[in-house]
Design a protein around this motif. Structure first.
Motif, mmCIF file in Angstrom:
data_model
loop_
_atom_site.group_PDB
_atom_site.id
_atom_site.type_symbol
_atom_site.label_atom_id
_atom_site.label_comp_id
_atom_site.label_asym_id
_atom_site.label_seq_id
_atom_site.Cartn_x
_atom_site.Cartn_y
_atom_site.Cartn_z
ATOM 1 N N GLN A 2 0.963 -1.127 0.034
ATOM 2 C CA GLN A 2 0.029 -0.068 -0.099
ATOM 3 C C GLN A 2 0.994 1.299 -0.129
ATOM 4 O OE1 GLN A 2 -2.583 -0.492 3.428
ATOM 5 N NE2 GLN A 2 -4.050 -1.572 2.167
ATOM 6 N N ALA A 3 2.006 1.203 0.563
ATOM 7 C CA ALA A 3 2.616 2.462 0.821
ATOM 8 C C ALA A 3 3.473 2.597 -0.360
ATOM 9 C CB ALA A 3 3.851 2.311 1.985
ATOM 10 N N ASN A 4 3.897 1.560 -1.097
ATOM 11 C CA ASN A 4 4.566 1.678 -2.382
ATOM 12 C C ASN A 4 3.616 2.295 -3.485
ATOM 13 O OD1 ASN A 4 7.067 0.612 -1.780
ATOM 14 N ND2 ASN A 4 6.555 -1.406 -2.229
ATOM 15 N N ARG A 42 9.340 8.899 -16.797
ATOM 16 C CA ARG A 42 9.151 10.318 -16.811
ATOM 17 C C ARG A 42 9.131 11.212 -15.563
ATOM 18 N NH1 ARG A 42 4.277 11.875 -18.661
ATOM 19 N NH2 ARG A 42 3.381 9.857 -18.879
ATOM 20 N N ASN A 43 8.452 10.543 -14.584
ATOM 21 C CA ASN A 43 8.374 11.344 -13.177
ATOM 22 C C ASN A 43 9.404 10.770 -12.315
ATOM 23 O OD1 ASN A 43 5.572 12.557 -13.280
ATOM 24 N ND2 ASN A 43 5.094 10.554 -14.278
ATOM 25 N N GLY A 44 10.609 10.350 -12.684
ATOM 26 C CA GLY A 44 11.765 10.153 -11.851
ATOM 27 C C GLY A 44 11.543 9.317 -10.559
ATOM 28 N N VAL A 45 10.307 8.052 -11.036
ATOM 29 C CA VAL A 45 10.161 7.059 -10.105
ATOM 30 C C VAL A 45 10.971 5.812 -10.532
ATOM 31 C CG1 VAL A 45 8.510 5.446 -8.944
ATOM 32 C CG2 VAL A 45 7.778 7.916 -9.624
ATOM 33 N N PRO A 46 11.688 5.161 -9.546
ATOM 34 C CA PRO A 46 12.284 3.894 -9.982
ATOM 35 C C PRO A 46 11.636 2.974 -10.395
ATOM 36 C CG PRO A 46 12.841 4.736 -7.707
ATOM 37 C CD PRO A 46 11.811 5.595 -8.051
ATOM 38 N N GLU A 47 11.919 2.592 -11.605
ATOM 39 C CA GLU A 47 11.160 1.459 -12.501
ATOM 40 C C GLU A 47 10.962 0.350 -11.767
ATOM 41 O OE1 GLU A 47 11.927 1.230 -16.895
ATOM 42 O OE2 GLU A 47 13.299 2.896 -16.424
ATOM 43 N N GLU A 48 11.926 -0.134 -11.039
ATOM 44 C CA GLU A 48 11.742 -1.445 -10.297
ATOM 45 C C GLU A 48 10.378 -1.527 -9.495
ATOM 46 O OE1 GLU A 48 14.230 0.715 -10.194
ATOM 47 O OE2 GLU A 48 16.005 -0.393 -8.995
ATOM 48 N N MET A 49 9.815 -0.222 -9.502
ATOM 49 C CA MET A 49 8.508 -0.261 -8.436
ATOM 50 C C MET A 49 7.296 -0.416 -9.483
ATOM 51 S SD MET A 49 9.143 0.113 -5.502
ATOM 52 C CE MET A 49 10.795 -0.574 -5.229
ATOM 53 N N ALA A 50 7.424 -0.521 -10.570
ATOM 54 C CA ALA A 50 6.084 -0.673 -11.664
ATOM 55 C C ALA A 50 5.343 -1.603 -11.266
ATOM 56 C CB ALA A 50 6.696 -0.854 -12.984
ATOM 57 N N ARG A 51 5.724 -2.711 -10.569
ATOM 58 C CA ARG A 51 4.627 -3.761 -10.344
ATOM 59 C C ARG A 51 3.809 -3.557 -8.913
ATOM 60 N NH1 ARG A 51 6.404 -7.584 -6.088
ATOM 61 N NH2 ARG A 51 8.653 -7.214 -5.597
ATOM 62 N N PHE A 52 4.089 -2.191 -8.359
ATOM 63 C CA PHE A 52 3.235 -1.994 -7.261
ATOM 64 C C PHE A 52 2.161 -0.737 -7.540
ATOM 65 C CE2 PHE A 52 7.225 -3.120 -5.395
ATOM 66 C CZ PHE A 52 6.636 -4.168 -4.501
ATOM 67 N N TYR A 53 2.185 -0.696 -9.118
ATOM 68 C CA TYR A 53 1.198 0.546 -9.641
ATOM 69 C C TYR A 53 -0.222 0.284 -9.377
ATOM 70 C CZ TYR A 53 -0.948 3.800 -12.876
ATOM 71 O OH TYR A 53 -1.870 4.843 -13.380
ATOM 72 N N PHE A 54 -0.686 -1.009 -9.457
ATOM 73 C CA PHE A 54 -2.156 -1.240 -9.385
ATOM 74 C C PHE A 54 -2.250 -1.820 -7.905
ATOM 75 C CE2 PHE A 54 -1.568 -1.516 -13.850
ATOM 76 C CZ PHE A 54 -2.451 -0.787 -14.254
#
Lengths: 136, 82
Positions: free
Chosen positions: A97-99, A124-136
């Motif tokens: 949730q925090a991610n 584009r927004n300077g967020v570490p790409e490794e975090m992509a799987r926490f988007y949803f």
């Protein structure tokens, strides 16, 4: 969660997690947290602290600050102490949730465009790409 | 209990009892130091469940101590001059 983020941004007139933390009277410190820990959130004597590892680059500092801010907003009274270690990558419910909170906050001013992948939005927004799987 | 704490953090019991205690500020009252020890005991229980090596544990404990004294200072009614 999106509503909460909208309100925060409206109130503080920015999605910068450092400015929002300051506005919420949370102390943000940089310190040496050792090898395994990127960030901590501590409530001590009715005061709140976000501690970010001083070796992190700017993008990670921003992400960790937003992540700890997520604990402050989403999990009040749950724990006085969050230690975010490998938990950033191997997380339980609260870390996820925090991610998610961190990602949504950091991309709030520049949301996904048509046909774009999540990785592209994050980059584009300077967020570490490794975090992509926490988007949803 | 103090012995157990000292073993856990690998410091001397004297250190936890406040002798040789570098992290206790000069303005701290006796009650402050009591609160500090109580905090350390509580935090230790929490640390127990965390997979940290000794070096990391030590570093994080330093930060927790600094946070405690900062919060203590900010909570004082009269500002502290240093």
């Amino acid at each position: 969660m999106d509503n909460l983020i909208r309100q925060l941004i409206r109130k503080h007139k920015t999605n910068d997690p450092f400015v929002i933390s300051e506005g919420l009277n949370i102390n943000v410190w940089f310190a040496d947290l050792g090898k395994g820990t990127r960030g901590m959130y501590i409530r001590q004597l009715r005061r709140r602290y976000i501690i970010i590892h001083h070796d992190l680059n700017d993008h990670w500092r921003r992400f960790v600050c937003a992540h700890e801010l997520g604990h402050d907003r989403l999990h009040p009274g749950l724990n006085r102490f969050w230690l975010d270690k490998h938990t950033l990558f191997n997380p339980g419910k609260y870390e996820r949730q925090a991610n998610k909170f961190a990602i949504r906050l950091l991309i709030a001013n520049d949301p996904p465009r048509r046909g774009e992948t999540i990785s592209e939005v994050l980059r584009r927004n300077g967020v570490p790409e490794e975090m992509a799987r926490f988007y949803f | 209990m103090i012995k157990k704490l000292a073993d856990f953090f690998e410091v001397s019991p004297d250190y936890l009892l406040g002798y040789n205690q570098s992290s206790v500020p000069t303005w701290a009252t006796k009650k402050d130091v009591r609160d500090f020890r109580k905090m350390l005991e509580e935090e230790t229980i929490m640390f127990d469940g965390m997979p940290l090596d000794d070096e990391d544990k030590e570093k994080i404990l330093r930060v927790v101590e600094a946070v405690f004294w900062d919060a203590k200072k900010k909570n004082k009614r009269k500002p502290i001059e240093e």
